[in-house]
Design a protein around this motif. Sequence first.
Motif, short mmCIF file in Angstrom:
data_model
loop_
_atom_site.label_atom_id
_atom_site.label_comp_id
_atom_site.label_asym_id
_atom_site.label_seq_id
_atom_site.Cartn_x
_atom_site.Cartn_y
_atom_site.Cartn_z
N GLY A 102 0.79 -1.23 0.00
CA GLY A 102 0.00 0.00 0.00
C GLY A 102 0.82 1.27 0.00
O GLY A 102 0.42 2.27 -0.61
N ASN A 103 1.97 1.25 0.66
CA ASN A 103 2.75 2.49 0.82
C ASN A 103 4.02 2.56 -0.01
O ASN A 103 4.62 3.63 -0.09
N LYS A 104 4.43 1.44 -0.61
CA LYS A 104 5.70 1.47 -1.34
C LYS A 104 5.61 0.92 -2.76
O LYS A 104 6.10 1.54 -3.70
N TYR A 105 5.01 -0.26 -2.92
CA TYR A 105 5.12 -0.96 -4.20
C TYR A 105 3.96 -0.79 -5.18
O TYR A 105 4.18 -0.82 -6.38
N CYS A 106 2.75 -0.65 -4.71
CA CYS A 106 1.59 -0.64 -5.61
C CYS A 106 1.52 0.67 -6.40
O CYS A 106 1.20 1.72 -5.87
N SER A 107 1.79 0.56 -7.68
CA SER A 107 1.79 1.74 -8.56
C SER A 107 0.41 2.36 -8.70
O SER A 107 0.28 3.57 -8.85
N VAL A 108 -0.62 1.54 -8.66
CA VAL A 108 -1.98 2.06 -8.79
C VAL A 108 -2.33 2.91 -7.57
O VAL A 108 -2.86 4.01 -7.70
N ALA A 109 -2.03 2.41 -6.38
CA ALA A 109 -2.28 3.19 -5.16
C ALA A 109 -1.51 4.51 -5.20
O ALA A 109 -2.05 5.57 -4.85
N ALA A 110 -0.27 4.45 -5.63
CA ALA A 110 0.55 5.67 -5.71
C ALA A 110 -0.02 6.66 -6.71
O ALA A 110 0.05 7.88 -6.51
N THR A 111 -0.61 6.16 -7.78
CA THR A 111 -1.22 7.03 -8.79
C THR A 111 -2.49 7.68 -8.27
O THR A 111 -2.75 8.85 -8.55
N LEU A 112 -3.27 6.94 -7.50
CA LEU A 112 -4.54 7.47 -6.99
C LEU A 112 -4.35 8.47 -5.85
O LEU A 112 -5.15 9.39 -5.69
N ARG A 113 -3.30 8.29 -5.06
CA ARG A 113 -3.05 9.20 -3.93
C ARG A 113 -2.43 10.49 -4.41
O ARG A 113 -1.68 10.48 -5.37
N PRO A 114 -2.65 11.63 -3.81
CA PRO A 114 -3.42 11.86 -2.59
C PRO A 114 -4.89 12.19 -2.85
O PRO A 114 -5.64 12.41 -1.91
N GLN A 115 -5.32 12.23 -4.10
CA GLN A 115 -6.71 12.58 -4.39
C GLN A 115 -7.71 11.58 -3.80
O GLN A 115 -8.81 11.94 -3.42
N VAL A 116 -7.33 10.30 -3.77
CA VAL A 116 -8.19 9.27 -3.23
C VAL A 116 -7.59 8.78 -1.91
O VAL A 116 -6.43 8.38 -1.87
N GLU A 117 -8.39 8.83 -0.86
CA GLU A 117 -7.96 8.31 0.43
C GLU A 117 -8.14 6.79 0.39
O GLU A 117 -9.24 6.30 0.12
N ILE A 118 -7.06 6.05 0.64
CA ILE A 118 -7.12 4.59 0.57
C ILE A 118 -6.97 4.00 1.97
O ILE A 118 -5.98 4.25 2.65
N HIS A 119 -7.99 3.25 2.38
CA HIS A 119 -8.00 2.58 3.68
C HIS A 119 -7.72 1.10 3.44
O HIS A 119 -8.31 0.50 2.53
N THR A 120 -6.86 0.52 4.26
CA THR A 120 -6.49 -0.87 4.07
C THR A 120 -6.72 -1.66 5.35
O THR A 120 -6.34 -1.22 6.43
N THR A 121 -7.35 -2.82 5.21
CA THR A 121 -7.55 -3.73 6.33
C THR A 121 -7.20 -5.15 5.86
O THR A 121 -7.08 -5.39 4.66
N PHE A 122 -7.03 -6.04 6.82
CA PHE A 122 -6.80 -7.44 6.46
C PHE A 122 -7.36 -8.35 7.53
O PHE A 122 -7.57 -7.94 8.67
N GLU A 123 -7.62 -9.58 7.12
CA GLU A 123 -7.99 -10.62 8.07
C GLU A 123 -7.27 -11.89 7.67
O GLU A 123 -6.97 -12.11 6.50
N ILE A 124 -6.99 -12.69 8.68
CA ILE A 124 -6.30 -13.96 8.46
C ILE A 124 -7.26 -15.07 8.88
O ILE A 124 -7.86 -15.02 9.95
#
Length: 146
Positions: free
Chosen positions: A114-136
């Motif tokens: 989310g913060n380093k590798y995903c090019s799509v997330a980097a392209t969308l930010r900062p205009q789009v606020e991206i919230h990330t959650t996970f479950e195992i």
Amino acid sequence: MTANGKAIVRFVADDLFVGVTPAGRALVLDTNSQRSSAPSPVELLLVALGSCTATDVAGILKKKRQQVTSYTVEVSGERRDEYPRSYTSMTVHHIVTGVGLSEKAVAQAVELSGNKYCSVAATLRPQVEIHTTFEIIEAGRPTPGE
């Protein structure tokens, strides 16, 4: 900066388009929300974010030797009511199933994507606020809804 090719979008008929990726792969797009026979361009943004981060997380977990047996990413988004109806926020939820998965490893993989590798997330930010959650989910246990 290097050029990475170009996409081509052709109008077919009646709000249908064919997009061709820089690698030459074609896909149909439908901008008629009533018919909805193919994904819309805006829907593809959700798929692009989900697939980008999924690729990263799966690769990181493999390098960390985590035994992942199933992995799903759910992406939802909130859009403005007025035009342009751009996304204001997106929520990315990672559901990782496996044997003896480390919560720390999954959290690190999700954070790195989310913060380093995903090019799509980097392209969308900062205009789009991206919230990330996970479950195992431990493999062998029933998943929610089963």
